[in-house]
Design a protein around this motif. Sequence first.
Motif, short mmCIF file in Angstrom:
data_model
loop_
_atom_site.label_atom_id
_atom_site.label_comp_id
_atom_site.label_asym_id
_atom_site.label_seq_id
_atom_site.Cartn_x
_atom_site.Cartn_y
_atom_site.Cartn_z
N ALA A 1 0.83 -1.21 0.00
CA ALA A 1 0.00 0.00 0.00
C ALA A 1 0.86 1.26 0.00
CB ALA A 1 -0.93 -0.01 1.22
N GLY A 2 1.98 1.22 0.74
CA GLY A 2 2.88 2.36 0.73
C GLY A 2 3.53 2.57 -0.62
N SER A 3 3.87 1.49 -1.32
CA SER A 3 4.49 1.61 -2.64
C SER A 3 3.55 2.22 -3.66
CB SER A 3 4.94 0.22 -3.13
OG SER A 3 5.91 -0.34 -2.27
N LEU A 4 2.23 1.99 -3.48
CA LEU A 4 1.24 2.50 -4.43
C LEU A 4 0.54 3.76 -3.93
CD1 LEU A 4 -0.37 -0.89 -5.52
CD2 LEU A 4 1.27 0.51 -6.79
N SER A 5 0.99 4.30 -2.79
CA SER A 5 0.43 5.53 -2.22
C SER A 5 -1.08 5.43 -2.03
CB SER A 5 0.76 6.73 -3.12
OG SER A 5 2.15 6.89 -3.28
N LEU A 6 -1.56 4.28 -1.56
CA LEU A 6 -3.00 4.08 -1.36
C LEU A 6 -3.46 4.76 -0.08
CD1 LEU A 6 -3.31 0.32 -2.38
CD2 LEU A 6 -3.59 2.36 -3.81
N ASP A 7 -4.73 5.15 -0.04
CA ASP A 7 -5.26 5.83 1.13
C ASP A 7 -5.42 4.85 2.29
OD1 ASP A 7 -8.11 4.67 1.08
OD2 ASP A 7 -7.96 5.58 -0.90
N SER A 8 -5.64 5.40 3.48
CA SER A 8 -5.67 4.57 4.68
C SER A 8 -6.85 3.59 4.67
CB SER A 8 -5.74 5.46 5.93
OG SER A 8 -6.91 6.27 5.91
N LYS A 9 -7.97 3.99 4.09
CA LYS A 9 -9.13 3.11 4.06
C LYS A 9 -8.85 1.87 3.23
CE LYS A 9 -14.14 3.27 3.30
NZ LYS A 9 -15.27 4.12 2.85
N THR A 10 -8.25 2.06 2.05
CA THR A 10 -7.90 0.91 1.20
C THR A 10 -6.81 0.09 1.85
OG1 THR A 10 -8.45 2.23 -0.76
CG2 THR A 10 -7.19 0.22 -1.11
N SER A 11 -5.84 0.73 2.46
CA SER A 11 -4.74 0.01 3.11
C SER A 11 -5.25 -0.86 4.24
CB SER A 11 -3.71 1.01 3.63
OG SER A 11 -3.22 1.83 2.59
N ALA A 12 -6.18 -0.31 5.05
CA ALA A 12 -6.75 -1.10 6.15
C ALA A 12 -7.51 -2.30 5.62
CB ALA A 12 -7.67 -0.22 7.00
N TYR A 13 -8.22 -2.11 4.51
CA TYR A 13 -8.93 -3.25 3.92
C TYR A 13 -7.94 -4.34 3.48
CZ TYR A 13 -10.82 -6.20 0.31
OH TYR A 13 -11.14 -7.30 -0.45
N MET A 14 -6.81 -3.95 2.89
CA MET A 14 -5.83 -4.94 2.42
C MET A 14 -5.29 -5.75 3.59
SD MET A 14 -3.90 -2.56 -0.42
CE MET A 14 -2.54 -3.71 -0.64
N ILE A 15 -5.11 -5.11 4.75
CA ILE A 15 -4.66 -5.86 5.93
C ILE A 15 -5.74 -6.85 6.36
CG2 ILE A 15 -4.03 -5.65 8.35
CD1 ILE A 15 -2.84 -2.92 7.71
N SER A 16 -6.99 -6.41 6.40
CA SER A 16 -8.08 -7.31 6.79
C SER A 16 -8.20 -8.47 5.83
CB SER A 16 -9.40 -6.52 6.84
OG SER A 16 -9.39 -5.56 7.86
N ALA A 17 -8.11 -8.20 4.53
CA ALA A 17 -8.21 -9.26 3.54
C ALA A 17 -7.08 -10.27 3.69
CB ALA A 17 -8.21 -8.66 2.13
N SER A 18 -5.88 -9.79 4.02
CA SER A 18 -4.75 -10.69 4.23
C SER A 18 -5.00 -11.63 5.41
CB SER A 18 -3.48 -9.88 4.47
OG SER A 18 -2.38 -10.71 4.75
N LEU A 19 -5.53 -11.09 6.50
CA LEU A 19 -5.81 -11.91 7.68
C LEU A 19 -6.91 -12.92 7.41
CD1 LEU A 19 -5.72 -9.05 10.35
CD2 LEU A 19 -4.03 -10.87 10.09
#
Length: 609
Positions: free
Chosen positions: A127-145
């Motif tokens: 998410a940091g490499s793609l400069s994604l916003d915090s809402k999308t980044s939080a979703y990516m963490i949840s999806a990973s878990l």
Amino acid sequence: MHTASCPVDILHNIMSIHSVNTKQPEEIATLSVTSAPLEPARNPWNIGQRIKYAQRKLTTRRGWLGDYDYSWLCMPTLPWKHNGQRTSAPPFYPLDSELPLLLAAACGLQHALAMLAGLITPPIVIAGSLSLDSKTSAYMISASLIGSGILSMVQMSRIRLFGGYYLGTGLLAVVGTSFASVSTANAVFDALYADGTCPSTTSEDGMVTREACPDAYGLFLGTSLVCAFLEILISFIPARTLKRIFPPIVTGTVIVMVGASLIGSSGIANWGGGSNNCMQRPSSGPFQLCPNTSAPRPLPWGSPEFIGLGFLSFVSIILTELFGSPFMKNASVIVGVVVGCIVAGAAGYIDGSSVQSAPVITFIWVHTFKLRVYPPAILPVLAVYVALAMEAIGDITASAEVSRLPVVGQEFDSRIQGGLLGDGIGGFVSALFTVTPLSNFAQNNGVIAITRCANRTAGQFCCLFLILFGVLGKISGVFLAIPNPVLGGVTTFLFASVAVSGLRVLSYTRFTRRDRFVLGAALSFGIGDLLVPDIFTHLFDGVHDLNEGLEGLFSSITIVLDSPFLISGLVALVLNLILPEDSEEGEDHDVNVDIEAQTHHKERDDRSH
């Protein structure tokens, strides 16, 4: 990898290759097995018997607590207390034994905590490499878990398929986001920003700032979905053949370079304040300070305050290993995160906006990405799946060994086959779950060794905890609020542990002249690429008027060359296959065997005296 990975062990007693040292490193004596009473065989269709069993588990002390020594699990360790003498360990719980409910939940939580840092780090880095916003980044963490929890259940199963093939290992084997895919994803994203697919802006002083590009993540997911079929096909190759193609000198080199490249690109960079443009310390713009000028307490990259926060987290991991209870040792990285966040929060470094914007409850597909195939990434991602297959062989072997199951024979080979098939299908399904490829995690083998619980019931509780952590969206917001220096301090240790696992794998090589030559050639590219990352970036700049196919091929080659673990692994693989064994090496091998035999007999005589 993962890696990732993650940490990988390839065990000496399955190595049939001539160049593998089966006596190094020194073996650890196997503990005697004191099994818990096995669960009585039950007819799954006998409802009355199932009700009686459930009643006994829920209404008796033995069903809840068993005979496990919980004080041993939870009491701190005092190194000087026993003058080097270890206290007696609790009984060992085999794969399918009857496990007390409290112990199953406690061990499952330990497995989940041991995985947590490895599961949240890849989506944060991507998410940091793609400069994604915090809402999308939080979703990516949840999806990973959530994805890890669901697909770990598949890997723990042992579903019989056609012709004697299986799906899953049947072991307490868990899967998580691979670190190997993170390194390749970053190289793919660099190519997408370079060719203009992803937007970026250039300031007057030449500083390039990346704008948000969620479509790049969709391109990588779509490519990994298609390439997952390679590992599915690899799973049907005989295990003996796979171990000859991917000996320790190849797998160890790949794992070392995965860990080393992640330390340089993410771990140490975040420790200094951030892995974004603030590393360059520009004189103007939002990245004059880290992580940016709008942060609660921004500072220049490498400031002593940042270094101190990361060092505090790092030292907390060491102190936990020294004084912590077995339960805490299994979650030492999380302890480092908690201690660092407490101090960072008190000092005002934490921005709580990510927690506020995160939903209370979430699930996969709350956010979606356009799944498409990026042709230049096909070759690098195929190489990633080959690396994941290498890791899976070692991880499954380690899981079987620590679970006190055979690591040779037809049953073990079927576990390798089922695990590789589970890995390949997991890579396909994880892309549908909007998660980068998942692979076997090795750190959970350490949890089994410490707790002496190899029971799949504990693994099922682990999966439930991971899914719960993912569904509770505020938890992902908390992870996203971790300051960069704290994250850097713990991930530097995590990535270094990956590299050490690679060294452990390499230690099974006898380091003959041929082995040293192969390793030297591979590391020449890998370390060189790591230290001077732009050396191959402009390789094809002088080639013009390319058609679309050739342009995609050259981009694929550039991505492979720009990824230290891919190029070093490829060189090691090719040289190991084409270089012949020297006759002198065979003589050296005979001499080594004689010396080892004499040493073994001498040690046995000394013990008898």
